[in-house]
Design a protein around this motif. Structure first.
Motif, mmCIF file in Angstrom:
data_model
loop_
_atom_site.group_PDB
_atom_site.id
_atom_site.type_symbol
_atom_site.label_atom_id
_atom_site.label_comp_id
_atom_site.label_asym_id
_atom_site.label_seq_id
_atom_site.Cartn_x
_atom_site.Cartn_y
_atom_site.Cartn_z
ATOM 1 N N HIS A 68 0.739 -1.085 -0.071
ATOM 2 C CA HIS A 68 -0.023 0.185 -0.003
ATOM 3 C C HIS A 68 0.916 1.356 -0.057
ATOM 4 O O HIS A 68 1.934 1.274 0.387
ATOM 5 N N ASP A 72 6.114 4.792 4.828
ATOM 6 C CA ASP A 72 7.291 4.044 5.369
ATOM 7 C C ASP A 72 7.257 2.483 4.468
ATOM 8 O O ASP A 72 8.129 1.953 4.512
ATOM 9 N N HIS A 73 6.256 2.552 3.571
ATOM 10 C CA HIS A 73 6.420 1.378 2.572
ATOM 11 C C HIS A 73 6.892 1.465 1.317
ATOM 12 O O HIS A 73 7.414 0.839 0.427
ATOM 13 N N ASP A 149 0.043 -4.385 6.025
ATOM 14 C CA ASP A 149 -0.598 -3.671 7.023
ATOM 15 C C ASP A 149 -1.991 -3.930 7.418
ATOM 16 O O ASP A 149 -2.554 -3.290 8.046
ATOM 17 N N HIS A 192 4.714 -4.892 10.187
ATOM 18 C CA HIS A 192 4.948 -4.424 11.673
ATOM 19 C C HIS A 192 4.660 -5.397 12.608
ATOM 20 O O HIS A 192 3.615 -5.630 13.022
HETATM 21 ZN ZN LIG Z 1 3.107 0.585 7.616
#
Ligand SMILES: [Zn+2]
Length: 212
Positions: A68, A72-73, A149, A192
């Motif tokens: 997505h 952070d990705h 996520d 995570h």
């Molecule tokens: Zn994330």
């Protein structure tokens, strides 16, 4: 940085907001698939270190799958795309957001039920809510779901629905977790949180009950 499962490598890339963040490398017959690219120079270095340890190079990565379009990705995507020359695929609903944030045009948008013909078949599971085009991936051969996520975890292997502060629609995100139960899996990898290498379906079923 370790081969957790034959042909599946998990790379801990950094902490975002106190959360460990992981990306994955799949060793498929036609080349490597990188799932997510992380967000700092250290993330990129860690991927390179893993490639070195495999005796491989950036150019061996033939496909980049994005779970997505959250920073952070994806923040390293510009550089990683340049280094690899790989195609980029992500959920239809996140294509515009990826373009806005990274300037990268996806090569292909993925929809629920699509199957990527690599590594024994990778099924696309669309679970909107965390983001519009949020995806998980089901690896048939490994009976493994790479949840991204769709589910959050921690160092103690607890599972949680995605926290509200990270979600576009938190209720939809929580409701969507149930969709994973349609698949025959026993292992679960998260972006995570620590991976579950057995009994994962029961744990997800428990989480669904908790969320309802
Ligand atoms: Zn994330």
């Amino acid at each position: 940085m370790v081969e957790v499962l034959k042909g599946v490598r998990t790379i801990e890339v950094a902490k975002a907001d106190g959360l460990d963040t992981e990306v994955y490398i799949l060793e498929c017959e036609g080349g490597l698939i990188l799932i997510d690219v992380g967000f700092t120079p250290t993330c990129k270095d860690n991927i390179k270190t893993e490639l070195d340890s495999m005796g491989r190079d950036w150019k061996d990565i033939k496909l980049i799958l994005i779970t997505h379009a959250h920073g952070d990705h994806i923040d390293n995507l510009g550089e990683v795309k340049k280094l690899t020359g790989a195609e980029v695929m992500l959920g239809e609903g996140d294509i515009d957001s990826l373009k806005e944030q990274t300037g990268i045009d996806a090569d292909m948008g993925l929809e629920d039920g699509d199957v990527i013909d690599a590594c024994g078949g990778i099924e696309v599971i669309h679970v909107p809510g965390h983001s519009k085009g949020n995806l998980s991936f089901y690896l048939r051969r490994n009976k493994l779901i790479i949840a991204g996520d769709t589910i959050f975890g921690d160092r103690h292997r607890n599972l949680y629905a995605p926290p509200e502060k990270y979600c576009e629609d938190v209720e939809l995100a929580a409701k969507g977790i149930e969709k994973l139960l349609n698949y025959d899996f026993n292992k679960l990898f998260l972006s995570h949180g620590k991976s579950l290498l057995r009994g994962a379906k029961k744990r997800v079923r428990d989480l669904v009950v908790e969320c309802s």
